[in-house]
Design a protein around this motif. Structure first.
Motif, PDB file in Angstrom:
ATOM      1  N   ALA A   1     -57.738   9.977  -5.368  1.00  0.00           N
ATOM      2  CA  ALA A   1     -57.698  10.186  -4.058  1.00  0.00           C
ATOM      3  C   ALA A   1     -58.787  10.796  -3.518  1.00  0.00           C
ATOM      4  O   ALA A   1     -59.282  10.484  -2.473  1.00  0.00           O
ATOM      5  CB  ALA A   1     -56.378  10.789  -3.676  1.00  0.00           C
ATOM      6  N   GLU A   2     -59.322  11.916  -4.143  1.00  0.00           N
ATOM      7  CA  GLU A   2     -60.477  12.587  -3.671  1.00  0.00           C
ATOM      8  C   GLU A   2     -61.515  11.734  -3.719  1.00  0.00           C
ATOM      9  O   GLU A   2     -62.312  11.803  -2.421  1.00  0.00           O
ATOM     10  CB  GLU A   2     -60.748  13.637  -4.438  1.00  0.00           C
ATOM     11  CG  GLU A   2     -61.659  14.626  -4.020  1.00  0.00           C
ATOM     12  CD  GLU A   2     -61.894  16.008  -4.822  1.00  0.00           C
ATOM     13  OE1 GLU A   2     -62.845  16.762  -4.428  1.00  0.00           O
ATOM     14  OE2 GLU A   2     -61.316  16.076  -5.698  1.00  0.00           O
ATOM     15  N   ILE A   3     -61.842  11.016  -4.432  1.00  0.00           N
ATOM     16  CA  ILE A   3     -63.105  10.116  -4.685  1.00  0.00           C
ATOM     17  C   ILE A   3     -63.125   9.039  -3.668  1.00  0.00           C
ATOM     18  O   ILE A   3     -64.050   8.846  -2.775  1.00  0.00           O
ATOM     19  CB  ILE A   3     -63.422   9.796  -6.176  1.00  0.00           C
ATOM     20  CG1 ILE A   3     -63.739  10.695  -7.093  1.00  0.00           C
ATOM     21  CG2 ILE A   3     -64.308   8.374  -5.849  1.00  0.00           C
ATOM     22  CD1 ILE A   3     -63.699  10.406  -8.485  1.00  0.00           C
ATOM     23  N   ALA A   4     -61.893   8.457  -3.490  1.00  0.00           N
ATOM     24  CA  ALA A   4     -61.766   7.405  -2.279  1.00  0.00           C
ATOM     25  C   ALA A   4     -61.910   8.188  -0.901  1.00  0.00           C
ATOM     26  O   ALA A   4     -62.436   7.517  -0.195  1.00  0.00           O
ATOM     27  CB  ALA A   4     -60.372   6.673  -2.541  1.00  0.00           C
ATOM     28  N   PHE A   5     -61.550   9.321  -0.847  1.00  0.00           N
ATOM     29  CA  PHE A   5     -61.593   9.876   0.594  1.00  0.00           C
ATOM     30  C   PHE A   5     -62.973   9.970   0.966  1.00  0.00           C
ATOM     31  O   PHE A   5     -63.531  10.112   1.870  1.00  0.00           O
ATOM     32  CB  PHE A   5     -60.733  11.208   0.526  1.00  0.00           C
ATOM     33  CG  PHE A   5     -60.945  11.821   1.808  1.00  0.00           C
ATOM     34  CD1 PHE A   5     -60.219  11.353   3.286  1.00  0.00           C
ATOM     35  CD2 PHE A   5     -61.607  12.853   2.083  1.00  0.00           C
ATOM     36  CE1 PHE A   5     -60.324  12.102   4.402  1.00  0.00           C
ATOM     37  CE2 PHE A   5     -61.646  13.682   3.258  1.00  0.00           C
ATOM     38  CZ  PHE A   5     -61.145  13.045   4.249  1.00  0.00           C
ATOM     39  N   LYS A   6     -63.699  10.603  -0.028  1.00  0.00           N
ATOM     40  CA  LYS A   6     -65.102  11.097   0.024  1.00  0.00           C
ATOM     41  C   LYS A   6     -66.038  10.048   0.376  1.00  0.00           C
ATOM     42  O   LYS A   6     -66.866  10.128   1.015  1.00  0.00           O
ATOM     43  CB  LYS A   6     -65.692  11.908  -1.183  1.00  0.00           C
ATOM     44  CG  LYS A   6     -65.161  13.268  -1.113  1.00  0.00           C
ATOM     45  CD  LYS A   6     -65.703  14.109  -2.372  1.00  0.00           C
ATOM     46  CE  LYS A   6     -65.252  15.185  -2.479  1.00  0.00           C
ATOM     47  NZ  LYS A   6     -65.730  16.349  -3.846  1.00  0.00           N
TER      48      LYS A   6
END
Length: 82
Positions: free
Chosen positions: A56-61
């Motif tokens: 989720a963090e990678i997708a958001f970034k």
């Protein structure tokens, strides 16, 4: 006919962007659910929880970087003289 493989010819940029935002949001929701399950003791699998959070963090970034590039492109177009 000239569309890349796997891409819909009728899908506009805004539709693609909207679809991507919904996918990122669903990843965030799933990560939050995994965290809640881990915190409440319903789940003992910290590895899956951490994977969900990291994905989720990678997708958001990534989505944030795309947003910044779109804004930069818009600013560049606005600076062009006609």
């Amino acid at each position: 006919p000239n569309a890349p493989e796997g891409a819909k010819a009728s899908e506009s940029f805004s539709e693609m962007l909207s679809k991507s935002l919904m996918e990122v949001n669903s990843m965030q929701v799933e990560a939050n659910k995994a965290i809640q399950k881990l915190a409440s003791g319903q789940s003992k699998n910290i590895h899956e929880t951490m994977l969900a959070v990291e994905n989720a963090e990678i997708a958001f970034k990534t989505m944030n970087q795309i947003r910044m590039k779109v804004i930069d492109a818009y600013k560049e177009i606005m600076r062009m003289q006609m």
